[in-house]
Write a protein that holds these residues in place. Structure first.
Motif, PDB file in Angstrom:
ATOM      1  N   LEU A   1     -13.585 -12.183 -16.219  1.00 42.85           N
ATOM      2  CA  LEU A   1     -13.438 -11.776 -17.620  1.00 42.85           C
ATOM      3  C   LEU A   1     -14.771 -11.241 -18.102  1.00 42.85           C
ATOM      4  CD1 LEU A   1     -11.507 -14.917 -18.887  1.00 42.85           C
ATOM      5  CD2 LEU A   1     -10.552 -12.620 -18.590  1.00 42.85           C
ATOM      6  N   MET A   2     -14.796  -9.990 -18.523  1.00 42.15           N
ATOM      7  CA  MET A   2     -16.050  -9.360 -18.939  1.00 42.15           C
ATOM      8  C   MET A   2     -15.925  -8.755 -20.327  1.00 42.15           C
ATOM      9  SD  MET A   2     -18.295  -6.405 -17.108  1.00 42.15           S
ATOM     10  CE  MET A   2     -19.877  -5.943 -17.842  1.00 42.15           C
ATOM     11  N   ARG A   3     -16.907  -9.064 -21.158  1.00 40.43           N
ATOM     12  CA  ARG A   3     -17.041  -8.380 -22.443  1.00 40.43           C
ATOM     13  C   ARG A   3     -17.791  -7.073 -22.204  1.00 40.43           C
ATOM     14  NH1 ARG A   3     -20.539 -10.309 -27.726  1.00 40.43           N
ATOM     15  NH2 ARG A   3     -20.013  -8.508 -29.012  1.00 40.43           N
TER      16      ARG A   3
ATOM     17  N   ARG B   1     -26.146  -3.685 -14.094  1.00 45.31           N
ATOM     18  CA  ARG B   1     -26.649  -4.987 -13.637  1.00 45.31           C
ATOM     19  C   ARG B   1     -25.490  -5.924 -13.292  1.00 45.31           C
ATOM     20  NH1 ARG B   1     -30.645  -4.322 -17.627  1.00 45.31           N
ATOM     21  NH2 ARG B   1     -29.543  -5.703 -19.057  1.00 45.31           N
ATOM     22  N   VAL B   2     -24.448  -5.904 -14.122  1.00 46.71           N
ATOM     23  CA  VAL B   2     -23.287  -6.754 -13.841  1.00 46.71           C
ATOM     24  C   VAL B   2     -22.622  -6.323 -12.538  1.00 46.71           C
ATOM     25  CG1 VAL B   2     -20.955  -7.383 -14.608  1.00 46.71           C
ATOM     26  CG2 VAL B   2     -22.871  -7.477 -16.216  1.00 46.71           C
ATOM     27  N   GLY B   3     -22.508  -5.031 -12.309  1.00 50.78           N
ATOM     28  CA  GLY B   3     -21.945  -4.550 -11.047  1.00 50.78           C
ATOM     29  C   GLY B   3     -22.733  -5.056  -9.849  1.00 50.78           C
ATOM     30  N   ARG B   4     -24.065  -4.991  -9.951  1.00 51.90           N
ATOM     31  CA  ARG B   4     -24.910  -5.491  -8.856  1.00 51.90           C
ATOM     32  C   ARG B   4     -24.745  -7.005  -8.688  1.00 51.90           C
ATOM     33  NH1 ARG B   4     -28.409  -1.718 -11.218  1.00 51.90           N
ATOM     34  NH2 ARG B   4     -29.648  -3.342 -12.227  1.00 51.90           N
TER      35      ARG B   4
ATOM     36  N   ARG C   1     -16.714 -20.517 -14.691  1.00 56.38           N
ATOM     37  CA  ARG C   1     -18.103 -20.592 -15.142  1.00 56.38           C
ATOM     38  C   ARG C   1     -18.558 -19.208 -15.597  1.00 56.38           C
ATOM     39  NH1 ARG C   1     -16.290 -20.233 -10.768  1.00 56.38           N
ATOM     40  NH2 ARG C   1     -17.009 -18.987  -9.042  1.00 56.38           N
ATOM     41  N   ILE C   2     -19.587 -19.208 -16.427  1.00 59.63           N
ATOM     42  CA  ILE C   2     -20.236 -17.965 -16.846  1.00 59.63           C
ATOM     43  C   ILE C   2     -21.182 -17.560 -15.710  1.00 59.63           C
ATOM     44  CG2 ILE C   2     -21.756 -16.880 -18.555  1.00 59.63           C
ATOM     45  CD1 ILE C   2     -19.139 -17.747 -19.817  1.00 59.63           C
ATOM     46  N   LEU C   3     -21.151 -16.290 -15.322  1.00 59.15           N
ATOM     47  CA  LEU C   3     -21.984 -15.835 -14.211  1.00 59.15           C
ATOM     48  C   LEU C   3     -23.363 -15.339 -14.638  1.00 59.15           C
ATOM     49  CD1 LEU C   3     -19.407 -13.867 -12.013  1.00 59.15           C
ATOM     50  CD2 LEU C   3     -20.232 -16.220 -11.725  1.00 59.15           C
ATOM     51  N   ASN C   4     -23.501 -14.855 -15.869  1.00 60.03           N
ATOM     52  CA  ASN C   4     -24.802 -14.289 -16.269  1.00 60.03           C
ATOM     53  C   ASN C   4     -25.197 -14.710 -17.671  1.00 60.03           C
ATOM     54  OD1 ASN C   4     -22.763 -12.758 -17.442  1.00 60.03           O
ATOM     55  ND2 ASN C   4     -23.843 -10.828 -17.221  1.00 60.03           N
TER      56      ASN C   4
ATOM     57  N   VAL D   1     -20.010 -12.005 -18.180  1.00 58.55           N
ATOM     58  CA  VAL D   1     -18.839 -12.087 -17.303  1.00 58.55           C
ATOM     59  C   VAL D   1     -18.650 -13.530 -16.864  1.00 58.55           C
ATOM     60  CG1 VAL D   1     -20.106 -11.458 -15.205  1.00 58.55           C
ATOM     61  CG2 VAL D   1     -17.660 -11.040 -15.325  1.00 58.55           C
ATOM     62  N   ALA D   2     -17.393 -13.943 -16.865  1.00 58.96           N
ATOM     63  CA  ALA D   2     -17.031 -15.278 -16.393  1.00 58.96           C
ATOM     64  C   ALA D   2     -16.126 -15.132 -15.181  1.00 58.96           C
ATOM     65  CB  ALA D   2     -16.306 -16.055 -17.480  1.00 58.96           C
ATOM     66  N   ALA D   3     -16.244 -16.061 -14.253  1.00 61.23           N
ATOM     67  CA  ALA D   3     -15.376 -16.111 -13.076  1.00 61.23           C
ATOM     68  C   ALA D   3     -14.509 -17.355 -13.175  1.00 61.23           C
ATOM     69  CB  ALA D   3     -16.201 -16.143 -11.795  1.00 61.23           C
ATOM     70  N   ILE D   4     -13.195 -17.140 -13.142  1.00 64.90           N
ATOM     71  CA  ILE D   4     -12.232 -18.230 -13.240  1.00 64.90           C
ATOM     72  C   ILE D   4     -11.462 -18.300 -11.922  1.00 64.90           C
ATOM     73  CG2 ILE D   4     -10.345 -19.221 -14.591  1.00 64.90           C
ATOM     74  CD1 ILE D   4     -12.843 -18.490 -16.306  1.00 64.90           C
TER      75      ILE D   4
END
Length: 157
Positions: free
Chosen positions: A7-9, A36-39, A154-157, A134-137
């Motif tokens: 899930l990304m804002r 940066r999120v892509g990387r 969890r939140i990734l960044n 971005v969060a990974a569920i």
């Protein structure tokens, strides 16, 4: 079988003064954030096979930046429904995803993205969802049954 819901804002967008909200573009900082999120996703081994993306300009540009840093091009659904959706509507869009998809990326808007993330992670996610978060569920059911309580994350960044 576990599935991953990312899930990304959208990244930082122009303030929109004098423009239509739907057409707001990313700032230079926002374009950098998206890349940066892509990387980050690539480094952590996330490779979305499918994307549900709001049709708004800033989410489309965010997705372009994210995917530009990745090795593969997933199938993408740009939809106004994601632009207008509340949490229940966004979860409904997720239930339509092909069950063969293991990793799904959703790029959308706050407060909806943060509310959906919080429904899996907990209320602390609400304050954590600044632009380009971005969060990974980890979802333990097929997409059709994805709902709060069917995964943790969890939140990734």
């Amino acid at each position: 079988m576990s599935r991953t819901l990312l899930l990304m804002r959208h990244a930082k967008a122009e303030d929109g003064f004098g423009s239509i909200d739907f057409d707001r573009a990313l700032t230079d900082e926002g374009r950098d954030q998206a890349e940066r999120v892509g990387r980050l996703l690539k480094e952590k081994g996330y490779a979305p096979e499918h994307v549900v993306c709001s049709a708004a300009a800033r989410t489309r540009q965010t997705l372009d930046g994210v995917l530009g840093a990745m090795d593969q091009a997933p199938e993408v659904d740009h939809t106004e429904a994601a632009y207008l959706a509340g949490p229940d509507g966004l979860l409904e869009l997720i239930t339509y995803v092909d069950p063969a998809v293991d990793t799904l990326l959703v790029v959308g808007h706050n407060p909806t993205i943060a509310q959906v993330a919080a429904s899996f992670i907990g209320e602390q996610a609400m304050a954590a969802f600044s632009p380009a978060t971005v969060a990974a569920i980890d979802i333990e059911v097929e997409w059709l049954y994805a709902a709060p309580g069917t995964g943790t994350g969890r939140i990734l960044n």
